[in-house]
Design an enzyme around this catalytic site. Structure first.
Site, PDB file in Angstrom:
ATOM      1  N   TYR A   7      27.926  10.032  40.690  1.00 19.25           N
ATOM      2  CA  TYR A   7      27.442   9.248  39.558  1.00 19.25           C
ATOM      3  C   TYR A   7      28.280   7.981  39.485  1.00 19.25           C
ATOM      4  O   TYR A   7      29.443   8.002  39.100  1.00 19.25           O
ATOM      5  CB  TYR A   7      27.553  10.071  38.277  1.00 19.25           C
ATOM      6  CG  TYR A   7      27.030   9.410  37.024  1.00 19.25           C
ATOM      7  CD1 TYR A   7      26.301   8.222  37.051  1.00 19.25           C
ATOM      8  CD2 TYR A   7      27.263   9.992  35.780  1.00 19.25           C
ATOM      9  CE1 TYR A   7      25.815   7.640  35.902  1.00 19.25           C
ATOM     10  CE2 TYR A   7      26.794   9.417  34.611  1.00 19.25           C
ATOM     11  CZ  TYR A   7      26.076   8.246  34.675  1.00 19.25           C
ATOM     12  OH  TYR A   7      25.607   7.664  33.517  1.00 19.25           O
ATOM     13  N   LYS A  53      23.588   9.084  41.720  1.00 18.05           N
ATOM     14  CA  LYS A  53      22.962   8.532  40.519  1.00 18.05           C
ATOM     15  C   LYS A  53      23.526   7.138  40.324  1.00 18.05           C
ATOM     16  O   LYS A  53      24.723   6.966  40.078  1.00 18.05           O
ATOM     17  CB  LYS A  53      23.250   9.414  39.303  1.00 18.05           C
ATOM     18  CG  LYS A  53      22.697   8.851  38.000  1.00 18.05           C
ATOM     19  CD  LYS A  53      23.124   9.688  36.801  1.00 18.05           C
ATOM     20  CE  LYS A  53      22.672   9.044  35.493  1.00 18.05           C
ATOM     21  NZ  LYS A  53      23.164   9.791  34.305  1.00 18.05           N
TER      22      LYS A  53
END
EC number: 4.3.3.7
Length: 299
Positions: free
Chosen positions: A142, A170
């Site tokens: 992320y 992400k």
């Protein structure tokens, strides 16, 4: 495991980063979490991120995190990917959370860049690698430098992609050029972590979304990605443009605050926020209603 997993889409295409419902006195609302998770999967989500930023993970205990993952797995684990957020700015603590998530039965891990202490790229590499080494679960990185203070550089992403369990990223970096290079060079499954850039990121190679507005418009997000994948870019663009007021409204302030306000208006489980987050002011709620109505959302 949900049937929508492929090497290209290891967690499916449409995931929502779920809020954590609390009771009126601020305790964890596990029944509410199960009802909300069921609602979101029924709406078309392939997976749910539990214990992420939108789940107020900085203010939930390790035990609460485990209880929440277990509850959501019981509710929807047979038909959706349940991905546990385990990232902190302490590698040892993150390893403990990762192992607990695996023992609880989570299907995958979301690992955010260590925040505040601003490690160098080698520190990021060792952090993510140690977490990926700690379990047998697939890992989604992320990358959100606006919150963490440091980006995961493309070279680091390429190195991390060599790990057999680091399969996805992400992307909340907000840089389509850097995303283009990183997708091309790393081969990671790329998920948009910035709702306003859902369609643009698809255009440079992303496979899906980890969304906040999925709490409200999952069917539209599903239609958008399905249209794009089928080659109907015009339809995907029309949906993107329709959703612009929703994207804008949900992020006029912190997404968890607006999301819990919308869920409350819809009679869905949400509850209060834990400090330092605060509820929306009345004028903010009225603006949110205007924004959502402009995007076709009925409250």
């Amino acid at each position: 495991m949900a049937p929508t997993s492929t090497p290209q889409t290891p967690f499916g295409r449409v995931l929502t980063a779920m809020v954590t419902p609390f009771t009126a006195d601020g305790a964890l609302d596990l029944d509410g979490a199960q009802r909300l998770a069921t609602h979101l999967v029924d709406a078309g989500n392939d997976g749910l991120i539990i214990n992420g930023t939108t789940g107020e993970s900085p203010t939930t205990s390790d035990a609460e995190k485990t209880d929440l993952v277990r509850a959501v797995l019981e509710a929807v684990g047979d038909r959706a990917h349940v991905v546990a957020g385990v990232g902190t700015n302490d590698t040892h603590h993150s390893l403990e959370l990762a192992k607990a998530a695996e023992q609880t039965g989570a299907h995958g891990l979301l690992v955010v860049t260590p925040y505040y202490n601003k490690p160098p790229q080698e520190g990021l590499y060792r952090h993510f690698k140690a977490i990926a080494d700690a379990t047998e679960l697939p890992v989604m990185l992320y990358d959100i430098p606006g919150r963490s203070g440091v980006p995961i550089n493309t070279e680091t992403l390429v190195r991390l992609a060599e790990h057999p369990r680091i399969v996805a990223n992400k992307d909340a970096k907000g840089d389509l050029g850097r995303a283009s290079w990183a997708i091309a060079r790393s081969g990671l499954a790329w998920y948009s972590g910035d709702d306003m850039l859902n369609l643009p990121l698809l255009s440079v190679g992303a496979v899906g979304f980890v969304s906040v507005v999925g709490h409200v418009v999952t069917p539209d997000l599903r239609a958008l990605v399905d249209a794009f994948v089928s080659g109907d870019v015009q339809k995907a663009t029309e949906i993107h443009q329709k959703l612009l007021p929703v994207y804008t409204g949900m992020f006029r302030t912190q997404g968890v605050m607006t999301t819990k306000a919308v869920l409350a208006l819809q009679g869905l489980p949400a509850g209060p926020l834990r400090a330092p987050m605060v509820e929306l002011a009345p004028e903010e709620i009225e603006q949110l209603k205007i924004d959502l109505a402009a995007g076709g959302v009925q409250l």
